[in-house]
Design a protein around this motif. Structure first.
Motif: not given
Lengths: 234, 106
Positions: A194, A199, A204
């Motif tokens: 992340s 994401y 995601f």
């Protein structure tokens, strides 16, 4: 009428590209891939439900057989510990839900922060858990390895049933703790990715699925807490 | 089918509700209700499970297959428990296991 050129048709089909880097070739679009991954995760959780379910079934049977001894066994656990761990885990579920939300709205910093806070709460839970294991070890309450309870608390208890209770305590919380360790490791990897912005660009699903896993492990604990710590009778 | 983005205050409210129910579980355990203690505790846990499932796990906002999988999982768990328990409790030969090594109180 021109004969359809198969080669061209194929490349045309592939063309409306803008195919996201995270989109696997067997899926038509991101939505389909997402639904498939989500469904797969739920099926996995259903198998996990039966995995833990076997232990809960045995718990029901042995509690019926050793009803009074399970009460005495529950007195050997600190209910305050259980309460604190439940509060930590519920709060971690909240921060996990917020992490998924941050991914949904594409906010990178909050996503990373919420993942780290979730790991922190999970780690605190495990810290308490292993402290408790250590206390049980020093109190000589580990079945099979080191079990010779003394003191007045258990005067007149029938040890076989109490030993059985402690066995359930260690196996059920142990399996749960194992899931927590896996979950924290998973969140660690996701936090690193992340951080690199993986994401927050619309894809995601891994965050969502890790969230589902985390909430499931939380739910298991919601049942373990009363069944182990609070069956003492008033 | 992208998921609805749930407002943050919904999650905050959910978390507060869950913490309150946790405190309630603890408080009820301090009152002696006889065999009903366990029933109440499991009922509260089931309510908490439902809240986590519907809101944190988005079942309230997801339609279709995931819901069916959840019901299927619950159904198989019910089968597992119901048939094992009815079998064990209607036979008389079920003895307590001979325990391991402890030698106290025998």
């Amino acid at each position: 009428m021109p004969t359809p050129d198969i080669g061209n048709a194929e490349s045309a089909a592939m063309e409306p590209a803008a195919r996201h880097a995270g989109l696997q070739e067997q899926f038509e679009d991101a939505g389909q891939q997402r639904s498939a991954a989500e469904l797969g995760m739920w099926i996995f959780l259903a198998t996990e439900l039966l995995f833990f379910g076997g232990l809960f079934t045995l718990y029901i049977i042995y509690r019926e057989i050793h009803f009074e001894e399970f009460k005495q066994g529950s007195h050997l656990l600190e209910a305050g510990f259980g309460l604190a761990m439940t509060a930590l885990l519920v709060t971690s579920s909240f921060t996990m839900a917020m992490a998924v939300r941050s991914a949904q709205i594409g906010k990178r910093k909050p996503l990373v922060a919420f993942l780290l806070v979730t790991m922190l709460f999970g780690g605190a839970f495990l810290g308490l858990k292993f402290t408790e294991y250590h206390v049980k070890w020093t109190e000589q309450l580990v079945p099979g390895l080191r079990f010779s309870p003394g003191g007045e608390r258990l005067q007149g208890a029938r040890w076989q049933g109490v030993e059985m209770f402690m066995c359930f305590y260690f196996f059920m919380t142990g399996l749960h703790a194992l899931h927590m360790i896996v979950g924290i490791g998973l969140l660690g990897v996701l936090a690193i990715l992340s951080c690199k912005g993986r994401y927050t660009e619309g894809h995601f699903t891994p965050i969502e699925n890790a969230g589902l896993y985390w909430h499931f492990v939380d739910i298991v604990w919601l049942f373990l807490f009363p069944l182990l710590y609070l069956v003492r009778g008033a | 089918m992208p998921h609805k983005v749930v407002p943050a205050r919904t999650y905050v409210f959910t978390a507060i509700t869950l913490l309150a129910l946790t405190a309630l579980t603890y408080a009820v355990a301090l009152i002696d209700l006889g065999i009903w203690n366990t029933a109440v505790a499991v009922a509260i846990a089931a309510i908490k499970m439902t809240i986590v499932g519907l809101i944190f796990m988005h079942l309230l906002y997801t339609r279709g297959l995931p819901r069916i999988v959840v019901l299927a999982g619950a159904f198989w768990l019910a089968l597992l428990i119901a048939f094992t328990v009815t079998d064990v409790f209607t036979r008389s030969w079920m003895a307590a296991p001979i325990p391991w090594s402890s030698s106290i109180g025998r």
